[in-house]
Design a protein around this motif. Sequence first.
Motif, mmCIF file in Angstrom:
data_model
loop_
_atom_site.group_PDB
_atom_site.id
_atom_site.type_symbol
_atom_site.label_atom_id
_atom_site.label_comp_id
_atom_site.label_asym_id
_atom_site.label_seq_id
_atom_site.Cartn_x
_atom_site.Cartn_y
_atom_site.Cartn_z
ATOM 1 N N PRO A 122 48.587 52.634 26.048
ATOM 2 C CA PRO A 122 48.599 53.628 27.129
ATOM 3 C C PRO A 122 47.286 53.702 27.889
ATOM 4 C CG PRO A 122 49.686 54.512 25.180
ATOM 5 C CD PRO A 122 49.081 53.193 24.780
ATOM 6 N N ASP A 123 46.176 53.660 27.173
ATOM 7 C CA ASP A 123 44.870 53.749 27.835
ATOM 8 C C ASP A 123 44.640 52.572 28.781
ATOM 9 O OD1 ASP A 123 44.367 56.078 26.539
ATOM 10 O OD2 ASP A 123 43.004 55.231 25.043
ATOM 11 N N GLU A 124 45.208 51.407 28.440
ATOM 12 C CA GLU A 124 45.001 50.235 29.290
ATOM 13 C C GLU A 124 45.719 50.397 30.625
ATOM 14 O OE1 GLU A 124 44.827 45.383 28.971
ATOM 15 O OE2 GLU A 124 46.173 46.465 27.606
ATOM 16 N N LEU A 125 46.901 51.018 30.613
ATOM 17 C CA LEU A 125 47.603 51.254 31.867
ATOM 18 C C LEU A 125 46.778 52.165 32.773
ATOM 19 C CD1 LEU A 125 49.998 51.134 33.783
ATOM 20 C CD2 LEU A 125 51.103 52.933 32.425
ATOM 21 N N LEU A 126 46.241 53.238 32.220
ATOM 22 C CA LEU A 126 45.409 54.149 33.008
ATOM 23 C C LEU A 126 44.160 53.437 33.526
ATOM 24 C CD1 LEU A 126 45.689 57.317 30.731
ATOM 25 C CD2 LEU A 126 46.827 56.931 32.919
ATOM 26 N N GLU A 127 43.568 52.615 32.672
ATOM 27 C CA GLU A 127 42.385 51.855 33.077
ATOM 28 C C GLU A 127 42.713 50.896 34.222
ATOM 29 O OE1 GLU A 127 39.248 48.566 31.169
ATOM 30 O OE2 GLU A 127 40.690 49.611 29.873
ATOM 31 N N ALA A 128 43.866 50.224 34.122
ATOM 32 C CA ALA A 128 44.270 49.268 35.159
ATOM 33 C C ALA A 128 44.504 49.972 36.491
ATOM 34 C CB ALA A 128 45.530 48.523 34.714
ATOM 35 N N VAL A 129 45.179 51.119 36.457
ATOM 36 C CA VAL A 129 45.450 51.875 37.687
ATOM 37 C C VAL A 129 44.141 52.241 38.377
ATOM 38 C CG1 VAL A 129 46.258 54.106 38.566
ATOM 39 C CG2 VAL A 129 47.693 52.785 36.997
ATOM 40 N N LYS A 130 43.181 52.735 37.613
ATOM 41 C CA LYS A 130 41.904 53.169 38.197
ATOM 42 C C LYS A 130 41.098 51.981 38.717
ATOM 43 C CE LYS A 130 41.797 57.351 35.405
ATOM 44 N NZ LYS A 130 41.133 58.114 34.316
ATOM 45 N N ALA A 131 41.159 50.859 38.000
ATOM 46 C CA ALA A 131 40.422 49.669 38.441
ATOM 47 C C ALA A 131 41.002 49.142 39.752
ATOM 48 C CB ALA A 131 40.477 48.588 37.360
ATOM 49 N N ILE A 132 42.309 49.066 39.826
ATOM 50 C CA ILE A 132 42.951 48.557 41.042
ATOM 51 C C ILE A 132 42.723 49.512 42.209
ATOM 52 C CG2 ILE A 132 45.213 48.084 42.078
ATOM 53 C CD1 ILE A 132 46.018 46.890 39.357
ATOM 54 N N HIS A 133 42.787 50.799 41.939
ATOM 55 C CA HIS A 133 42.513 51.782 42.994
ATOM 56 C C HIS A 133 41.093 51.622 43.528
ATOM 57 C CE1 HIS A 133 41.287 55.934 44.344
ATOM 58 N NE2 HIS A 133 42.315 55.659 45.126
ATOM 59 N N ALA A 134 40.173 51.216 42.646
ATOM 60 C CA ALA A 134 38.775 51.041 43.036
ATOM 61 C C ALA A 134 38.515 49.713 43.749
ATOM 62 C CB ALA A 134 37.869 51.145 41.811
ATOM 63 N N GLY A 135 39.568 48.909 43.914
ATOM 64 C CA GLY A 135 39.434 47.652 44.639
ATOM 65 C C GLY A 135 39.254 46.434 43.764
ATOM 66 N N GLU A 136 39.418 46.602 42.448
ATOM 67 C CA GLU A 136 39.267 45.483 41.524
ATOM 68 C C GLU A 136 40.638 44.875 41.209
ATOM 69 O OE1 GLU A 136 37.290 46.890 38.041
ATOM 70 O OE2 GLU A 136 35.855 48.099 39.188
ATOM 71 N N GLU A 137 40.619 43.706 40.597
ATOM 72 C CA GLU A 137 41.837 43.136 40.019
ATOM 73 C C GLU A 137 41.872 43.487 38.542
ATOM 74 O OE1 GLU A 137 42.025 38.949 40.683
ATOM 75 O OE2 GLU A 137 42.805 39.183 42.719
ATOM 76 N N TYR A 138 43.079 43.573 37.972
ATOM 77 C CA TYR A 138 43.180 43.837 36.551
ATOM 78 C C TYR A 138 44.200 42.886 35.952
ATOM 79 C CZ TYR A 138 42.773 46.395 32.189
ATOM 80 O OH TYR A 138 42.500 46.741 30.875
#
Length: 223
Positions: A122-138
């Motif tokens: 679950p934490d990885e999904l939240l991390e991925a969402v925030k990273a992508i929102h910040a302009g990164e790839e995940y």
Amino acid sequence: MSSPIKILLVDDHPLVRAGFQRLLISDESIEIVGEADNGQSACEMYASHMPDVVIMDLNMPSDANTEEMSNNLNGGLEAIRRIISHDPKAKVLVLTAMEIDPFPAHVVNAGAKGFLTKRCAPDELLEAVKAIHAGEEYITEEIRLRITEGGSADGASLASLTKRELQIFSLLAEGRTVSIVAEEMFLSPKTVHAHRTNIFRKLKISNNSELVHLAIRHNIVQA
């Protein structure tokens, strides 16, 4: 306080969407602005809501008229392409059970910014969402290596199929006849036979039984 990250959640299974929704809204920085259960609806809702991040399954119908039990692996990929065609800055995170080659490569080529499997924490999904929102790839290192190194021999062969061949491959794997595939795809049986011949040649198989076994190994159809 900064504005919440607006999420469009796309999956054809209501229970799956409900589970991910509960997880996502447990984080106060995330807001679900819409849900869709097919590719067409996803594109329409993207245009109306303009979410910050789209969380998209791959294996779903292209539109609401597709048969409920149809395993349309191109539904998600086509929706990604259409969304990014509408908005080249769109941020799409694919969350799918289809982790085996060639799906990661197809996802990246379609323009998605992230790829996670439904086995992720679950934490990885939240991390991925925030990273992508910040302009990164995940994209996890394991998946990235599969993409860059070509993955398994089977995966490399599947990756050689064109978009249309991959769709015909999936329909044949579900047990549809050439005539039914032709009718559903608005093609002539002769054209479908030609594609089937090319698919067999590229995958180095000689009959439908081998095609089905290959599809099962790659989670395209269930045993």
